[in-house]
Design a protein around this motif. Structure first.
Motif, PDB file in Angstrom:
ATOM      1  N   LEU A 214     -21.536  15.336  80.094  1.00  0.00           N
ATOM      2  CA  LEU A 214     -21.543  16.280  81.208  1.00  0.00           C
ATOM      3  C   LEU A 214     -20.171  16.307  81.868  1.00  0.00           C
ATOM      4  N   LEU A 215     -19.766  17.478  82.343  1.00  0.00           N
ATOM      5  CA  LEU A 215     -18.525  17.630  83.100  1.00  0.00           C
ATOM      6  C   LEU A 215     -18.868  18.070  84.514  1.00  0.00           C
ATOM      7  N   LYS A 216     -17.892  18.064  85.386  1.00  0.00           N
ATOM      8  CA  LYS A 216     -18.110  18.474  86.770  1.00  0.00           C
ATOM      9  C   LYS A 216     -18.615  19.920  86.804  1.00  0.00           C
ATOM     10  N   PRO A 217     -19.711  20.189  87.512  1.00  0.00           N
ATOM     11  CA  PRO A 217     -20.218  21.571  87.583  1.00  0.00           C
ATOM     12  C   PRO A 217     -19.173  22.509  88.199  1.00  0.00           C
ATOM     13  N   ALA A 218     -18.900  23.594  87.518  1.00  0.00           N
ATOM     14  CA  ALA A 218     -17.871  24.529  87.998  1.00  0.00           C
ATOM     15  C   ALA A 218     -18.337  25.980  88.019  1.00  0.00           C
ATOM     16  N   PHE A 219     -19.410  26.307  87.262  1.00  0.00           N
ATOM     17  CA  PHE A 219     -19.844  27.697  87.125  1.00  0.00           C
ATOM     18  C   PHE A 219     -21.358  27.800  87.241  1.00  0.00           C
ATOM     19  N   ALA A 220     -21.818  28.906  87.807  1.00  0.00           N
ATOM     20  CA  ALA A 220     -23.261  29.146  87.912  1.00  0.00           C
ATOM     21  C   ALA A 220     -23.839  29.662  86.607  1.00  0.00           C
ATOM     22  N   GLY A 221     -22.990  30.264  85.796  1.00  0.00           N
ATOM     23  CA  GLY A 221     -23.439  30.819  84.529  1.00  0.00           C
ATOM     24  C   GLY A 221     -22.266  31.173  83.651  1.00  0.00           C
ATOM     25  N   VAL A 229     -16.261  24.562  70.321  1.00  0.00           N
ATOM     26  CA  VAL A 229     -15.939  23.610  71.379  1.00  0.00           C
ATOM     27  C   VAL A 229     -15.895  24.283  72.747  1.00  0.00           C
ATOM     28  N   ILE A 230     -15.434  25.519  72.794  1.00  0.00           N
ATOM     29  CA  ILE A 230     -15.375  26.225  74.081  1.00  0.00           C
ATOM     30  C   ILE A 230     -16.781  26.366  74.661  1.00  0.00           C
ATOM     31  N   LEU A 231     -17.738  26.752  73.840  1.00  0.00           N
ATOM     32  CA  LEU A 231     -19.114  26.860  74.319  1.00  0.00           C
ATOM     33  C   LEU A 231     -19.658  25.489  74.713  1.00  0.00           C
ATOM     34  N   GLU A 232     -19.348  24.461  73.937  1.00  0.00           N
ATOM     35  CA  GLU A 232     -19.781  23.106  74.291  1.00  0.00           C
ATOM     36  C   GLU A 232     -19.323  22.734  75.698  1.00  0.00           C
ATOM     37  N   ASN A 233     -18.047  22.947  75.968  1.00  0.00           N
ATOM     38  CA  ASN A 233     -17.495  22.549  77.263  1.00  0.00           C
ATOM     39  C   ASN A 233     -17.962  23.455  78.399  1.00  0.00           C
ATOM     40  N   ILE A 234     -18.236  24.713  78.093  1.00  0.00           N
ATOM     41  CA  ILE A 234     -18.823  25.596  79.105  1.00  0.00           C
ATOM     42  C   ILE A 234     -20.196  25.069  79.508  1.00  0.00           C
ATOM     43  N   ILE A 235     -21.032  24.753  78.512  1.00  0.00           N
ATOM     44  CA  ILE A 235     -22.380  24.256  78.803  1.00  0.00           C
ATOM     45  C   ILE A 235     -22.319  23.001  79.673  1.00  0.00           C
ATOM     46  N   LYS A 236     -21.388  22.109  79.364  1.00  0.00           N
ATOM     47  CA  LYS A 236     -21.260  20.868  80.131  1.00  0.00           C
ATOM     48  C   LYS A 236     -20.789  21.107  81.566  1.00  0.00           C
ATOM     49  N   SER A 237     -20.202  22.302  81.814  1.00  0.00           N
ATOM     50  CA  SER A 237     -19.614  22.599  83.132  1.00  0.00           C
ATOM     51  C   SER A 237     -20.493  23.512  83.992  1.00  0.00           C
ATOM     52  N   ILE A 238     -21.703  23.796  83.549  1.00  0.00           N
ATOM     53  CA  ILE A 238     -22.588  24.703  84.277  1.00  0.00           C
ATOM     54  C   ILE A 238     -23.373  23.935  85.338  1.00  0.00           C
ATOM     55  N   SER A 239     -23.512  24.556  86.508  1.00  0.00           N
ATOM     56  CA  SER A 239     -24.248  23.951  87.622  1.00  0.00           C
ATOM     57  C   SER A 239     -25.744  23.892  87.305  1.00  0.00           C
ATOM     58  N   PRO A 261     -27.190  18.342  79.374  1.00  0.00           N
ATOM     59  CA  PRO A 261     -27.043  19.529  80.225  1.00  0.00           C
ATOM     60  C   PRO A 261     -28.362  20.281  80.420  1.00  0.00           C
ATOM     61  N   PHE A 262     -29.234  20.191  79.433  1.00  0.00           N
ATOM     62  CA  PHE A 262     -30.488  20.932  79.480  1.00  0.00           C
ATOM     63  C   PHE A 262     -31.581  20.185  80.236  1.00  0.00           C
ATOM     64  N   ILE A 263     -31.652  18.866  80.082  1.00  0.00           N
ATOM     65  CA  ILE A 263     -32.744  18.143  80.739  1.00  0.00           C
ATOM     66  C   ILE A 263     -32.334  17.508  82.072  1.00  0.00           C
ATOM     67  N   LEU A 264     -31.035  17.293  82.300  1.00  0.00           N
ATOM     68  CA  LEU A 264     -30.599  16.732  83.582  1.00  0.00           C
ATOM     69  C   LEU A 264     -30.187  17.811  84.575  1.00  0.00           C
ATOM     70  N   ARG A 265     -29.723  18.961  84.074  1.00  0.00           N
ATOM     71  CA  ARG A 265     -29.317  20.062  84.957  1.00  0.00           C
ATOM     72  C   ARG A 265     -30.207  21.302  84.809  1.00  0.00           C
ATOM     73  N   GLY A 266     -31.117  21.281  83.873  1.00  0.00           N
ATOM     74  CA  GLY A 266     -32.029  22.413  83.708  1.00  0.00           C
ATOM     75  C   GLY A 266     -31.356  23.691  83.246  1.00  0.00           C
ATOM     76  N   ILE A 267     -30.278  23.554  82.479  1.00  0.00           N
ATOM     77  CA  ILE A 267     -29.515  24.715  82.010  1.00  0.00           C
ATOM     78  C   ILE A 267     -30.276  25.432  80.887  1.00  0.00           C
ATOM     79  N   SER A 268     -30.162  26.751  80.867  1.00  0.00           N
ATOM     80  CA  SER A 268     -30.762  27.562  79.799  1.00  0.00           C
ATOM     81  C   SER A 268     -29.659  28.168  78.934  1.00  0.00           C
ATOM     82  N   LEU A 269     -29.840  28.089  77.611  1.00  0.00           N
ATOM     83  CA  LEU A 269     -28.921  28.715  76.658  1.00  0.00           C
ATOM     84  C   LEU A 269     -29.681  29.851  75.988  1.00  0.00           C
ATOM     85  N   ILE A 270     -29.185  31.088  76.157  1.00  0.00           N
ATOM     86  CA  ILE A 270     -29.880  32.278  75.667  1.00  0.00           C
ATOM     87  C   ILE A 270     -29.034  32.950  74.593  1.00  0.00           C
TER      88      ILE A 270
END
Length: 332
Positions: A214-221, A229-239, A261-270
């Motif tokens: 996980l990275l520091k949350p920086a974006f809502a979406g 790798v860009i998508l990997e790091n985006i996912i890790k940076s989502i609030s 990112p999915f189970i600790l931050r509840g992020i959705s990948l669509i």
């Protein structure tokens, strides 16, 4: 039906492993039940078209072939109960330009189920500036906006100078979102700010493999168009509770992630599949793109060319040197 016996098309032929494009005269063929013949006014250039024109068998299996996954024009002959002669229609994706001859031609013959009526307040040129890229951007924004609101925080967009990326930024700006644009082109910073980006991030800042789960949350979406790798790091940076849409894999189709990112931050990948997106939703997105999502400066973001200039633009696209949208004018 017009009395012409042939029409011009941008044909790609295979010759001993080389793929050569020429403008050729093609004969008309009869319509089957449920098909329409469309006089093409505009098409547009997409990355899939460039791959098809260069012999990519993952896109187009058999040659000779006419690429062009987008087309807009007027029906001149119909064996359809849904559409009639003189109807103006848009055809994007499905199999057009892949294994079915596509929009880089004066005429196309397609099944009625591939066509959608051109919205009244959208010109044909505007429809092709939007094209598959804009439809993909519109679907992405629609899925994102169902869960993330402008007040939740900024949206990051990768591949920002490309067709999907640039149109996504413009639509998001129209809807009141703050956006951060990821690009590898420092020279395009002013362009990205002009189309609506609030921040420009250099691609190398997202390309380095980051081992942390996980990275520091920086974006809502996010709207990702490149993968890897860009998508990997985006996912890790989502609030927490953020949403990421993905529609491309030009960087890589692979992801090396944990589930955190999915189970600790509840992020959705669509995932976004604009090629076979159901017609009901296509019509909804086209309606929005021609009304409340319509971009006032749409024609400023494109370059208009003819069939004779197409190969030059294809070569530039394959080298990553095109920005914005390129539309092909057929009704010369």
């Amino acid at each position: 039906m017009e009395t012409k016996s042939t029409y011009k098309a941008f044909r790609v032929e295979e010759n001993e492993g080389n793929y050569i494009s020429t403008i050729k005269e093609m004969p008309f063929t009869s319509l089957a039940q449920g098909e329409v013949l469309i006089r093409v006014h505009y098409s547009s250039l997409n990355y899939k078209d460039a791959l098809s024109a260069s012999g990519n068998k993952g896109v187009t299996r058999n040659y000779p072939h006419t690429p062009g996954i987008d087309a807009v024009g007027t029906i001149v002959s119909s064996e359809s109960n849904k559409f009639h002669v003189k109807d103006n229609v848009i055809v994007t994706s499905y199999d057009l330009g892949m294994n079915t001859d596509g929009g880089f031609a004066e005429y196309i013959k397609v099944p009625e189920d591939w066509a959608v009526k051109l919205p009244e307040n959208l010109s044909m040129k505007e429809a092709m500036i939007i094209g598959t890229a804009g439809l993909t951007a519109g679907i992405s924004v629609l899925r994102l906006s169902e869960n993330v609101k402008p007040e939740d925080g900024p949206i990051v967009v990768s591949g920002a100078t490309g067709g999907v990326g640039s149109l996504s930024i413009a639509i998001l700006k129209k809807l009141g979102y703050k956006t951060a644009a990821i690009t590898g082109k420092e020279t395009e910073r002013d362009y990205l700010i002009k189309i609506g980006a609030d921040e420009v991030i250099m691609r190398q800042d997202f390309e380095e493999t980051e081992k942390k789960p996980l990275l520091k949350p920086a974006f809502a979406g996010a709207i990702d168009t490149v993968g890897g790798v860009i998508l990997e790091n985006i996912i890790k940076s989502i609030s927490p509770m953020g949403v990421v849409t993905c529609c491309g894999n030009v960087a890589s189709p692979k992801l090396d992630l944990t589930v955190f990112p999915f189970i600790l931050r509840g992020i959705s990948l669509i995932g976004i599949d604009s090629q076979n997106y159901p017609m009901t939703y296509r019509e909804k997105v086209w309606s929005k793109l021609s009304n409340e999502w319509k971009i006032d400066s749409l024609t400023e973001t494109c370059t208009e060319i003819t069939l004779n200039e197409l190969q030059e633009k294809i070569d530039l696209m394959l080298k990553g040197k095109l920005k914005g949208r390129t539309v092909v004018k057929l009704d010369i």
